[in-house]
Design an enzyme around this catalytic site. Sequence first.
Site, PDB file in Angstrom:
ATOM      1  N   PRO A 192       0.786  -1.232   0.000  1.00  0.00           N
ATOM      2  CA  PRO A 192       0.000   0.000   0.000  1.00  0.00           C
ATOM      3  C   PRO A 192       0.820   1.285   0.000  1.00  0.00           C
ATOM      4  O   PRO A 192       1.855   1.375   0.657  1.00  0.00           O
ATOM      5  CB  PRO A 192      -0.824  -0.103   1.292  1.00  0.00           C
ATOM      6  CG  PRO A 192      -0.118  -1.105   2.134  1.00  0.00           C
ATOM      7  CD  PRO A 192       0.518  -2.059   1.177  1.00  0.00           C
ATOM      8  N   ASN A 193       0.319   2.215  -0.770  1.00  0.00           N
ATOM      9  CA  ASN A 193       0.851   3.585  -0.890  1.00  0.00           C
ATOM     10  C   ASN A 193       2.147   3.679  -1.702  1.00  0.00           C
ATOM     11  O   ASN A 193       2.609   4.777  -1.983  1.00  0.00           O
ATOM     12  CB  ASN A 193       1.054   4.231   0.504  1.00  0.00           C
ATOM     13  CG  ASN A 193      -0.245   4.288   1.278  1.00  0.00           C
ATOM     14  OD1 ASN A 193      -1.247   4.790   0.771  1.00  0.00           O
ATOM     15  ND2 ASN A 193      -0.277   3.733   2.472  1.00  0.00           N
TER      16      ASN A 193
ATOM     17  N   ARG B 266       4.967  10.857  -2.632  1.00  0.00           N
ATOM     18  CA  ARG B 266       4.702  10.633  -1.212  1.00  0.00           C
ATOM     19  C   ARG B 266       5.963  10.878  -0.388  1.00  0.00           C
ATOM     20  O   ARG B 266       6.991  10.249  -0.624  1.00  0.00           O
ATOM     21  CB  ARG B 266       4.275   9.161  -1.071  1.00  0.00           C
ATOM     22  CG  ARG B 266       4.222   8.661   0.321  1.00  0.00           C
ATOM     23  CD  ARG B 266       4.185   7.135   0.349  1.00  0.00           C
ATOM     24  NE  ARG B 266       3.988   6.680   1.695  1.00  0.00           N
ATOM     25  CZ  ARG B 266       4.249   5.452   2.098  1.00  0.00           C
ATOM     26  NH1 ARG B 266       4.689   4.545   1.240  1.00  0.00           N
ATOM     27  NH2 ARG B 266       4.060   5.116   3.352  1.00  0.00           N
TER      28      ARG B 266
ATOM     29  N   TYR C  41      11.101   8.788   0.833  1.00  0.00           N
ATOM     30  CA  TYR C  41      10.989   7.760  -0.203  1.00  0.00           C
ATOM     31  C   TYR C  41      11.553   8.170  -1.569  1.00  0.00           C
ATOM     32  O   TYR C  41      11.535   7.372  -2.507  1.00  0.00           O
ATOM     33  CB  TYR C  41       9.523   7.338  -0.347  1.00  0.00           C
ATOM     34  CG  TYR C  41       8.958   6.746   0.931  1.00  0.00           C
ATOM     35  CD1 TYR C  41       9.429   5.534   1.418  1.00  0.00           C
ATOM     36  CD2 TYR C  41       7.959   7.390   1.661  1.00  0.00           C
ATOM     37  CE1 TYR C  41       8.940   4.981   2.589  1.00  0.00           C
ATOM     38  CE2 TYR C  41       7.453   6.853   2.835  1.00  0.00           C
ATOM     39  CZ  TYR C  41       7.944   5.653   3.288  1.00  0.00           C
ATOM     40  OH  TYR C  41       7.456   5.100   4.451  1.00  0.00           O
TER      41      TYR C  41
ATOM     42  N   ASN D 195       7.993  -5.722  -0.902  1.00  0.00           N
ATOM     43  CA  ASN D 195       7.883  -4.592   0.017  1.00  0.00           C
ATOM     44  C   ASN D 195       6.406  -4.496   0.372  1.00  0.00           C
ATOM     45  O   ASN D 195       5.607  -3.917  -0.371  1.00  0.00           O
ATOM     46  CB  ASN D 195       8.375  -3.292  -0.620  1.00  0.00           C
ATOM     47  CG  ASN D 195       8.393  -2.138   0.373  1.00  0.00           C
ATOM     48  OD1 ASN D 195       7.844  -2.254   1.472  1.00  0.00           O
ATOM     49  ND2 ASN D 195       9.011  -1.033  -0.008  1.00  0.00           N
TER      50      ASN D 195
ATOM     51  N   ALA E 143       3.153  -0.870   4.768  1.00  0.00           N
ATOM     52  CA  ALA E 143       2.588  -0.859   6.126  1.00  0.00           C
ATOM     53  C   ALA E 143       2.092  -2.239   6.570  1.00  0.00           C
ATOM     54  O   ALA E 143       2.094  -2.555   7.768  1.00  0.00           O
ATOM     55  CB  ALA E 143       1.460   0.161   6.192  1.00  0.00           C
TER      56      ALA E 143
ATOM     57  N   HIS F 264       3.981  -4.627   9.021  1.00  0.00           N
ATOM     58  CA  HIS F 264       3.933  -4.502  10.475  1.00  0.00           C
ATOM     59  C   HIS F 264       2.623  -4.997  11.068  1.00  0.00           C
ATOM     60  O   HIS F 264       2.447  -4.970  12.284  1.00  0.00           O
ATOM     61  CB  HIS F 264       4.142  -3.024  10.869  1.00  0.00           C
ATOM     62  CG  HIS F 264       5.215  -2.341  10.077  1.00  0.00           C
ATOM     63  ND1 HIS F 264       6.521  -2.783  10.066  1.00  0.00           N
ATOM     64  CD2 HIS F 264       5.179  -1.282   9.219  1.00  0.00           C
ATOM     65  CE1 HIS F 264       7.243  -1.989   9.274  1.00  0.00           C
ATOM     66  NE2 HIS F 264       6.444  -1.084   8.734  1.00  0.00           N
TER      67      HIS F 264
ATOM     68  N   ASP G 277       1.928 -15.426   6.600  1.00  0.00           N
ATOM     69  CA  ASP G 277       1.588 -16.846   6.363  1.00  0.00           C
ATOM     70  C   ASP G 277       1.760 -17.211   4.890  1.00  0.00           C
ATOM     71  O   ASP G 277       2.207 -18.312   4.561  1.00  0.00           O
ATOM     72  CB  ASP G 277       0.142 -17.139   6.786  1.00  0.00           C
ATOM     73  CG  ASP G 277      -0.012 -17.323   8.294  1.00  0.00           C
ATOM     74  OD1 ASP G 277       1.022 -17.355   9.001  1.00  0.00           O
ATOM     75  OD2 ASP G 277      -1.168 -17.429   8.753  1.00  0.00           O
TER      76      ASP G 277
ATOM     77  N   GLU H  44      12.621  -9.672   1.588  1.00  0.00           N
ATOM     78  CA  GLU H  44      11.856  -8.519   2.087  1.00  0.00           C
ATOM     79  C   GLU H  44      12.679  -7.254   1.881  1.00  0.00           C
ATOM     80  O   GLU H  44      13.854  -7.228   2.255  1.00  0.00           O
ATOM     81  CB  GLU H  44      11.577  -8.732   3.584  1.00  0.00           C
ATOM     82  CG  GLU H  44      10.918  -7.535   4.257  1.00  0.00           C
ATOM     83  CD  GLU H  44      10.721  -7.735   5.762  1.00  0.00           C
ATOM     84  OE1 GLU H  44      11.001  -8.844   6.277  1.00  0.00           O
ATOM     85  OE2 GLU H  44      10.295  -6.772   6.410  1.00  0.00           O
TER      86      GLU H  44
ATOM     87  N   HIS I 289      12.743  -2.798   2.125  1.00  0.00           N
ATOM     88  CA  HIS I 289      12.152  -1.514   2.489  1.00  0.00           C
ATOM     89  C   HIS I 289      13.068  -0.415   1.997  1.00  0.00           C
ATOM     90  O   HIS I 289      14.298  -0.557   2.023  1.00  0.00           O
ATOM     91  CB  HIS I 289      11.973  -1.397   4.013  1.00  0.00           C
ATOM     92  CG  HIS I 289      11.059  -2.437   4.547  1.00  0.00           C
ATOM     93  ND1 HIS I 289       9.697  -2.380   4.394  1.00  0.00           N
ATOM     94  CD2 HIS I 289      11.324  -3.607   5.168  1.00  0.00           C
ATOM     95  CE1 HIS I 289       9.154  -3.470   4.918  1.00  0.00           C
ATOM     96  NE2 HIS I 289      10.112  -4.242   5.392  1.00  0.00           N
TER      97      HIS I 289
ATOM     98  N   SER J 217      13.126   2.717   3.281  1.00  0.00           N
ATOM     99  CA  SER J 217      13.669   3.410   4.453  1.00  0.00           C
ATOM    100  C   SER J 217      14.231   2.406   5.451  1.00  0.00           C
ATOM    101  O   SER J 217      13.926   1.205   5.380  1.00  0.00           O
ATOM    102  CB  SER J 217      12.555   4.245   5.107  1.00  0.00           C
ATOM    103  OG  SER J 217      11.513   3.389   5.571  1.00  0.00           O
TER     104      SER J 217
ATOM    105  N   ARG K  70      13.014   4.406  12.551  1.00  0.00           N
ATOM    106  CA  ARG K  70      11.744   5.138  12.550  1.00  0.00           C
ATOM    107  C   ARG K  70      10.892   4.730  13.756  1.00  0.00           C
ATOM    108  O   ARG K  70      11.419   4.200  14.726  1.00  0.00           O
ATOM    109  CB  ARG K  70      11.038   4.910  11.198  1.00  0.00           C
ATOM    110  CG  ARG K  70      11.901   5.369  10.016  1.00  0.00           C
ATOM    111  CD  ARG K  70      11.220   5.151   8.689  1.00  0.00           C
ATOM    112  NE  ARG K  70      10.031   5.968   8.547  1.00  0.00           N
ATOM    113  CZ  ARG K  70       9.109   5.779   7.592  1.00  0.00           C
ATOM    114  NH1 ARG K  70       9.269   4.808   6.695  1.00  0.00           N
ATOM    115  NH2 ARG K  70       8.052   6.561   7.530  1.00  0.00           N
TER     116      ARG K  70
ATOM    117  N   ARG L 122       7.213   0.290  13.455  1.00  0.00           N
ATOM    118  CA  ARG L 122       7.821  -0.193  12.205  1.00  0.00           C
ATOM    119  C   ARG L 122       8.956  -1.188  12.458  1.00  0.00           C
ATOM    120  O   ARG L 122       9.560  -1.711  11.534  1.00  0.00           O
ATOM    121  CB  ARG L 122       8.376   0.982  11.383  1.00  0.00           C
ATOM    122  CG  ARG L 122       7.288   1.915  10.884  1.00  0.00           C
ATOM    123  CD  ARG L 122       7.846   2.976   9.944  1.00  0.00           C
ATOM    124  NE  ARG L 122       6.997   4.146   9.955  1.00  0.00           N
ATOM    125  CZ  ARG L 122       5.907   4.315   9.190  1.00  0.00           C
ATOM    126  NH1 ARG L 122       5.550   3.392   8.343  1.00  0.00           N
ATOM    127  NH2 ARG L 122       5.172   5.412   9.291  1.00  0.00           N
TER     128      ARG L 122
HETATM  129  C1  DQA Z   1       8.260   0.960   3.822  1.00  0.00           C
HETATM  130  C2  DQA Z   1       8.348   1.151   5.339  1.00  0.00           C
HETATM  131  C3  DQA Z   1       6.990   0.949   5.980  1.00  0.00           C
HETATM  132  O1  DQA Z   1       7.093   1.133   7.397  1.00  0.00           O
HETATM  133  C4  DQA Z   1       5.998   1.951   5.441  1.00  0.00           C
HETATM  134  O2  DQA Z   1       4.713   1.705   5.979  1.00  0.00           O
HETATM  135  C5  DQA Z   1       5.949   1.987   3.946  1.00  0.00           C
HETATM  136  C6  DQA Z   1       7.192   1.837   3.191  1.00  0.00           C
HETATM  137  C7  DQA Z   1       9.600   1.294   3.116  1.00  0.00           C
HETATM  138  O3  DQA Z   1       9.771   0.827   1.987  1.00  0.00           O
HETATM  139  O4  DQA Z   1      10.436   1.993   3.676  1.00  0.00           O
HETATM  140  O5  DQA Z   1       4.905   2.225   3.352  1.00  0.00           O
HETATM  141  O6  DQA Z   1       7.963  -0.405   3.559  1.00  0.00           O
END
Ligand code: DQA
Length: 138
Positions: free
Chosen positions: A10-11, A18, A23, A72, A75, A78, A85, A96, A98, A100, A105, A109
Amino acid sequence: MKKLMIINGPNLNLLGKREPDIYGKLSFEDFLGQLRTEFVTVELDYFQSNIEGELIDKLQEAGFSYDGIILNAAAYTHTSVGIGDAVKAIEAPVVEVHISNTFSREEFRHQSYISPNASGVILGFGLRSYSLAIQSFL
Ligand code: DQA
């Protein structure tokens, strides 16, 4: 040719717009073009969704036909037992990533439902985290 799937949660469709201080200013589509140029010997597919169940469906679908998945979950990392699963249930190794450094943070997170079942975790290198994840499969 290795077949890798990048799955963004998401996002992350808003990358470039954003919180650019965290990011970056590049959209993922533009970055994907750069990745494909950088890794010409890899077949790179990409999926993004803001919907938890769609991410699980894609993990299940790609998880038995790709050589690896770069995830990735944003959110949902977390919060989502379901995505954790799914990572455990599939055959393909999942790295995995990320953008950031989630450990520098907020406390919420620091928890990940993905990490226990991931083959590795790469975070904090900006969009380069994805390149490093691809390299880990080569
Ligand atoms: C993220 C880190 C997450 O905590 C956050 O909710 C994101 C992006 C990252 O790529 O740094 O949406 O996954």
